[in-house]
Design a protein around this motif. Structure first.
Motif, PDB file in Angstrom:
ATOM      1  N   LYS A  17       1.705   6.647  -3.499  1.00  0.00           N
ATOM      2  CA  LYS A  17       1.476   5.244  -3.173  1.00  0.00           C
ATOM      3  C   LYS A  17       1.131   5.091  -1.689  1.00  0.00           C
ATOM      4  O   LYS A  17       1.827   5.615  -0.829  1.00  0.00           O
ATOM      5  CB  LYS A  17       2.717   4.422  -3.500  1.00  0.00           C
ATOM      6  CG  LYS A  17       3.088   4.492  -4.962  1.00  0.00           C
ATOM      7  CD  LYS A  17       4.407   3.810  -5.222  1.00  0.00           C
ATOM      8  CE  LYS A  17       4.823   4.023  -6.652  1.00  0.00           C
ATOM      9  NZ  LYS A  17       6.142   3.477  -6.926  1.00  0.00           N
ATOM     10  N   VAL A  18       0.067   4.350  -1.437  1.00  0.00           N
ATOM     11  CA  VAL A  18      -0.360   4.068  -0.062  1.00  0.00           C
ATOM     12  C   VAL A  18      -0.442   2.556   0.088  1.00  0.00           C
ATOM     13  O   VAL A  18      -1.143   1.883  -0.663  1.00  0.00           O
ATOM     14  CB  VAL A  18      -1.736   4.707   0.255  1.00  0.00           C
ATOM     15  CG1 VAL A  18      -2.167   4.392   1.676  1.00  0.00           C
ATOM     16  CG2 VAL A  18      -1.693   6.207   0.015  1.00  0.00           C
ATOM     17  N   ASP A  19       0.266   2.035   1.055  1.00  0.00           N
ATOM     18  CA  ASP A  19       0.271   0.594   1.311  1.00  0.00           C
ATOM     19  C   ASP A  19      -1.129   0.120   1.689  1.00  0.00           C
ATOM     20  O   ASP A  19      -1.856   0.818   2.396  1.00  0.00           O
ATOM     21  CB  ASP A  19       1.258   0.313   2.454  1.00  0.00           C
ATOM     22  CG  ASP A  19       1.492  -1.170   2.658  1.00  0.00           C
ATOM     23  OD1 ASP A  19       0.600  -1.828   3.215  1.00  0.00           O
ATOM     24  OD2 ASP A  19       2.558  -1.656   2.264  1.00  0.00           O
ATOM     25  N   ASP A  20      -1.495  -1.074   1.240  1.00  0.00           N
ATOM     26  CA  ASP A  20      -2.838  -1.577   1.545  1.00  0.00           C
ATOM     27  C   ASP A  20      -3.018  -1.958   3.018  1.00  0.00           C
ATOM     28  O   ASP A  20      -4.129  -2.252   3.450  1.00  0.00           O
ATOM     29  CB  ASP A  20      -3.216  -2.745   0.635  1.00  0.00           C
ATOM     30  CG  ASP A  20      -2.313  -3.956   0.775  1.00  0.00           C
ATOM     31  OD1 ASP A  20      -1.346  -3.924   1.552  1.00  0.00           O
ATOM     32  OD2 ASP A  20      -2.583  -4.954   0.077  1.00  0.00           O
ATOM     33  N   GLN A  21      -1.951  -1.896   3.792  1.00  0.00           N
ATOM     34  CA  GLN A  21      -2.057  -2.141   5.230  1.00  0.00           C
ATOM     35  C   GLN A  21      -1.972  -0.844   6.041  1.00  0.00           C
ATOM     36  O   GLN A  21      -1.932  -0.874   7.265  1.00  0.00           O
ATOM     37  CB  GLN A  21      -0.971  -3.113   5.672  1.00  0.00           C
ATOM     38  CG  GLN A  21      -1.136  -4.485   5.045  1.00  0.00           C
ATOM     39  CD  GLN A  21      -0.049  -5.436   5.471  1.00  0.00           C
ATOM     40  OE1 GLN A  21       0.420  -5.406   6.609  1.00  0.00           O
ATOM     41  NE2 GLN A  21       0.372  -6.290   4.562  1.00  0.00           N
TER      42      GLN A  21
ATOM     43  N   TRP B  14      -4.158   1.406   6.696  1.00  0.00           N
ATOM     44  CA  TRP B  14      -5.302   1.645   7.585  1.00  0.00           C
ATOM     45  C   TRP B  14      -5.146   0.972   8.945  1.00  0.00           C
ATOM     46  O   TRP B  14      -5.686   1.462   9.938  1.00  0.00           O
ATOM     47  CB  TRP B  14      -6.597   1.160   6.918  1.00  0.00           C
ATOM     48  CG  TRP B  14      -6.673  -0.338   6.814  1.00  0.00           C
ATOM     49  CD1 TRP B  14      -6.162  -1.131   5.825  1.00  0.00           C
ATOM     50  CD2 TRP B  14      -7.256  -1.221   7.764  1.00  0.00           C
ATOM     51  NE1 TRP B  14      -6.388  -2.453   6.093  1.00  0.00           N
ATOM     52  CE2 TRP B  14      -7.065  -2.542   7.287  1.00  0.00           C
ATOM     53  CE3 TRP B  14      -7.912  -1.036   8.985  1.00  0.00           C
ATOM     54  CZ2 TRP B  14      -7.520  -3.654   7.975  1.00  0.00           C
ATOM     55  CZ3 TRP B  14      -8.360  -2.157   9.654  1.00  0.00           C
ATOM     56  CH2 TRP B  14      -8.172  -3.443   9.150  1.00  0.00           C
ATOM     57  N   SER B  15      -4.389  -0.124   9.012  1.00  0.00           N
ATOM     58  CA  SER B  15      -4.284  -0.862  10.275  1.00  0.00           C
ATOM     59  C   SER B  15      -2.906  -0.735  10.932  1.00  0.00           C
ATOM     60  O   SER B  15      -2.646  -1.400  11.930  1.00  0.00           O
ATOM     61  CB  SER B  15      -4.597  -2.341  10.033  1.00  0.00           C
ATOM     62  OG  SER B  15      -3.646  -2.916   9.141  1.00  0.00           O
TER      63      SER B  15
END
Length: 125
Positions: free
Chosen positions: A5-9, A11-12
């Motif tokens: 699982k990778v949080d949608d935030q 990248w920032s």
């Protein structure tokens, strides 16, 4: 099948913004690998070449706070906060396998009953 699982935030996130593209790629590859291999976020040093990464890149993840150094390699910082444990994944696989077996037996029994009913109907005709 386990999922990483990778949080949608992600990248920032400030930790990620400080990392090179190579370090982010290593983080993603290693996460996918760790989830598949059920290592609870442990990444042994010997898998780095398979991930086309170097110790320098791994140390970049440590410096950013995304990984922690261990005696055998590294581990993801706070793996258990976002990822299921190896035990949880294994238990879920066992539950799904048992449910599949039960469903398969019920389906088989229904088909057998239908076939017997059709055969009996033809014999009585």
């Amino acid at each position: 099948m386990a999922w990483f699982k990778v949080d949608d935030q992600f990248w920032s996130h400030p930790k990620v913004i400080r990392c090179s593209t190579s370090a982010v790629a290593l983080w993603v590859r290693a996460g996918s690998w760790a989830a598949q291999q059920l290592t609870d976020g442990q990444v042994p040093a010997e898998v780095l070449p398979m991930m086309r990464a170097t110790k320098r890149t791994a140390h970049e993840l440590v410096a950013a706070g995304l990984w922690e150094a261990t005696t055998t390699g590294w581990r993801f910082h706070d793996w258990g906060d976002m990822q299921p444990s190896a035990q949880q994944v294994t238990e879920q696989k066992l539950k799904r396998a048992e449910a599949g077996r039960k469903g398969g037996r019920r389906s088989s029994q229904r088909r057998l009953e239908e076939a017997n009913g059709q055969a009996n109907g033809q014999a009585n005709a």
